[in-house]
Design an enzyme around this catalytic site. Structure first.
Site, PDB file in Angstrom:
ATOM      1  CD  GLU A  70      -2.084   1.090   2.967  1.00 46.09           C
ATOM      2  OE1 GLU A  70      -3.300   0.990   3.168  1.00 46.09           O
ATOM      3  OE2 GLU A  70      -1.282   1.313   4.047  1.00 46.09           O
ATOM      4  CG  ASP A 265      -8.902  -0.681   4.648  1.00 44.30           C
ATOM      5  OD1 ASP A 265      -7.840  -0.387   5.143  1.00 44.30           O
ATOM      6  OD2 ASP A 265      -9.031  -1.883   4.164  1.00 44.30           O
TER       7      ASP A 265
END
Length: 380
Positions: A70, A265
């Site tokens: 990420e 998230d």
């Protein structure tokens, strides 16, 4: 402020929301440049980039002391937007050397986290990394041109996307997109999705730049993701769950936790919707969705941001990344046309980068919002 009826993909023009709110071009440029400098080599309690050896570097998840696909892919996207090829190549060298699989069921995917020395902590991938790697590599190819491997950026991007669509067709492994629904999976083996992984604005570009045989797939994936977000976002609050089934309903409790609610998230959904609108203007629903989300947060102080059920009931648990949530609420202003859009842009402008142990995720979201709201998150 006049808003074009066509996105930046068509017009080539990117809205500088900060300037529209009265901030000077000079102050905006200085703020963006200073934030990048702070992330790369600022004080120890604010930086998240660290050089490694002669030709590598990594973005550190400071809260977990690891390096994630990420953050590496985010860093590459930030670097190409900032025209910083040295940092881009250093991040890519690290990811290519230590994280990308060369064989087996995960061939061409990236291990989702490593120790800073490159030792893998898990072999499995997280698909949000792959889609950001691919898009950043395509942008690098267009902005700087391709070189010899591993700097043949477009070739590298197509290799990643080929695996995402076709893994397992002639052997072991699984694709990252569900073939039936064209929706991105949480991990290749899962039967559910993560709403914050859905980047239809990337898929529109993949439909032009991937292997020719896969271009129809990516066009369908863009449409499928836009439709999916209608079902994953709550019709009154605009909140979405961490994980959701392919019909948009919250996924069941997983072995590693309960992710049916709005938490870290899920912050990214607002940012992704805002950027999709800025680039493509393809789904008018995104306007009211962004207004809806900003309405929900308008009267909540950042210090009181929490975890929420998707219908808006707060938990006692405070938000782990409040600055990141503010940043994405502000980035929703790319699509919002309601009375709260300017409020969040001003509030975000006055908020500095986060300092301390938990700064990594907040400051990644912060910098993307800073790029987008200054008209500097661009298609190359």
């Amino acid at each position: 402020m006049t808003i074009s009826t066509q996105g930046a993909y068509v017009t080539g023009e990117y809205t500088n929301f900060f300037q529209a709110m009265g901030y000077s071009k000079e102050a905006i440029r200085e703020k963006v440049d200073r934030a990048w400098q702070d992330l790369i080599d600022g004080e120890e309690d604010i930086r998240i980039y660290y050089p490694f050896g002669d030709d590598k570097g990594y973005f550190l998840d400071t809260g977990n002391s690891d390096v994630r696909s990420e953050g590496m892919s985010y860093g590459m996207m930030m670097a190409v937007q900032m025209n910083d090829q040295d940092i881009f190549n250093r991040l890519w060298n690290y990811a290519k050397t230590f994280m990308q699989h060369t064989d087996g069921r995960y061939k061409d995917y990236f291990a989702w986290h490593c120790k800073p020395d490159g030792t893998r902590l898990s072999q499995g991938p997280a698909p949000d990394g792959e889609e950001f790697f691919a898009m950043a590599l395509f942008f690098a190819s267009h902005r700087w041109g391709d070189g010899l491997p591993p700097y043949d950026y477009a070739v590298q991007a197509r290799t990643v996307l080929r695996a995402c669509v076709h893994q397992g067709e002639h052997g072991e492994g699984d694709p990252m997109w569900d073939p039936a629904t064209k929706l991105i999976r949480f991990v290749p083996e899962s039967t559910f999705s993560d709403p914050s992984y859905h980047l239809p604005h990337f898929y529109e570009l993949f439909a032009e730049r991937s292997d020719e045989q896969d271009r129809p797939f990516w066009k369908e994936a863009a449409a499928a993701s836009r439709a999916y977000l209608h079902t994953a976002c709550h019709p009154k609050t605009g909140l979405s769950p961490e994980y959701a089934n392919y019909d948009g309903t919250p996924a069941e409790i997983q072995r590693h936790g309960d992710f049916r609610h709005f938490y870290s998230d899920a912050y990214r959904v607002a940012a992704n919707i805002g950027l999709d609108w800025e680039w493509f203007r393809a789904d008018p629903w995104q306007i009211e969705q962004s207004n809806r989300l900003q309405r929900f947060f308008r009267d909540i102080d950042v210090s009181n941001y929490r975890r929420y059920t998707i219908d808006g009931r707060p938990f006692e648990e405070p938000a782990l990344h409040p600055i990141g949530l503010l940043a994405t609420n502000a980035m929703a202003s790319l699509a919002a046309d309601g009375p709260d859009a300017a409020h969040f842009v001003h509030q975000f402008w006055k908020t500095p980068l986060r300092q301390g142990v938990r700064r990594y995720y907040d400051n990644c979201l912060y910098f993307f919002s800073l790029l987008a709201l200054s008209g500097n998150y661009r298609i190359y």
